[in-house]
Motif scaffolding. Structure first.
Motif, short mmCIF file in Angstrom:
data_model
loop_
_atom_site.label_atom_id
_atom_site.label_comp_id
_atom_site.label_asym_id
_atom_site.label_seq_id
_atom_site.Cartn_x
_atom_site.Cartn_y
_atom_site.Cartn_z
N ILE A 133 0.87 -1.18 0.00
CA ILE A 133 0.00 0.00 0.00
C ILE A 133 0.90 1.22 0.00
O ILE A 133 1.80 1.35 0.83
CB ILE A 133 -0.92 0.00 1.24
CG1 ILE A 133 -1.79 -1.25 1.23
CG2 ILE A 133 -1.77 1.27 1.27
CD1 ILE A 133 -2.59 -1.45 2.49
N ILE A 156 -5.00 6.27 0.42
CA ILE A 156 -4.32 5.15 -0.22
C ILE A 156 -4.21 5.47 -1.71
O ILE A 156 -5.19 5.45 -2.44
CB ILE A 156 -5.07 3.83 0.04
CG1 ILE A 156 -5.09 3.57 1.55
CG2 ILE A 156 -4.44 2.68 -0.73
CD1 ILE A 156 -5.96 2.42 1.98
N MET A 159 -2.18 0.36 -4.65
CA MET A 159 -1.80 -0.88 -3.97
C MET A 159 -1.70 -2.00 -5.00
O MET A 159 -2.38 -1.97 -6.02
CB MET A 159 -2.74 -1.21 -2.82
CG MET A 159 -4.03 -1.87 -3.15
SD MET A 159 -4.96 -2.34 -1.67
CE MET A 159 -5.57 -0.77 -1.10
#
Length: 166
Positions: A133, A156, A159
Motif C-alpha cells: 500500500i 491510499i 496498492m
C-alpha cells in the motif's frame, strides 16, 4: 465488489484537533519507473524527512483551544536537524499536542484506544495483508471537550499484490 466510504472526520468534532502522519519510506506512490532526474528529486525530497529512516513523517496538524479556536497549525513542516545532522522526528511532540488539545490532559481511554488501533493495524500488516500500500496516512482527530476521537488509515494512492511486484 469495491466499496468506497467517504467520511468527514472533522464534521462532528467542532473542538477537534487533528494530525496527519504519512506512512512509508518513499514518496513514490506508483511502480512506474521514473526517469533519472525525477527519481533523484524524489530521493532528495525524501532524504529531508524521517520517511526513509523511520517509515513515517509528520505532514501537518491543527490544535484547537477550549472554544474550538485554532491556536496552532503546522502544514508540511520544514524538517529540522539534530546536532549530529539527522532529521528531527517532530511527530511524537505533535501527537502529544493533539492528545492534550483543548487545554486538557491526555485522556487515558483515548490513548488506550489509539494504541489498540495501532496494534491491530500492525497485526493486520504482519499477518493478513498481502498488498503493498502506497501513499497512505494516519489521520487522527481528538475533541477532548466532547470526548470524541477517531483514527483512520487514509489517502491510499495505490496498492498491488506482493506477488505482482516481487
Amino acid at each position: 465488489m469495491l466499496v468506497l466510504k467517504i467520511e468527514n472526520l472533522n464534521l462532528k468534532t467542532p473542538h477537534g484537533s487533528c494530525i496527519d502522519i504519512k506512512l512509508g519510506t518513499s514518496s513514490v506512490t506508483g511502480r512506474k519507473k521514473l526517469d533519472k532526474d525525477r527519481a533523484a528529486i524524489r530521493e532528495q525530497k525524501d532524504a529531508l524527512t524521517t520517511s526513509p529512516t523511520l517509515g513515517y513523517r509528520l505532514t501537518g496538524y491543527s490544535i484547537k483551544d477550549e472554544q474550538g479556536k485554532s491556536i496552532e497549525k503546522l502544514v508540511k513542516p520544514k524538517n529540522l536537524k539534530t546536532p549530529d545532522g539527522k532529521v528531527l522526528d517532530q511527530a511524537p511532540e505533535a501527537i502529544v499536542k493533539v492528545l492534550k488539545s483543548n487545554g486538557k490532559a491526555i485522556d487515558e481511554q483515548i490513548l488506550q484506544q489509539f494504541v489498540k488501533f495501532l496494534e491491530d493495524l500492525l497485526k493486520y500488516f504482519e499477518n493478513v495483508n498481502n498488498r503493498e500500500i502506497r501513499g497512505s496516512s494516519l489521520y487522527i482527530v481528538v475533541d477532548n471537550i466532547s470526548k470524541t476521537y477517531s483514527i483512520r488509515l487514509i489517502d491510499i494512492a495505490s496498492m498491488e499484490q506482493y506477488s505482482e511486484i516481487d
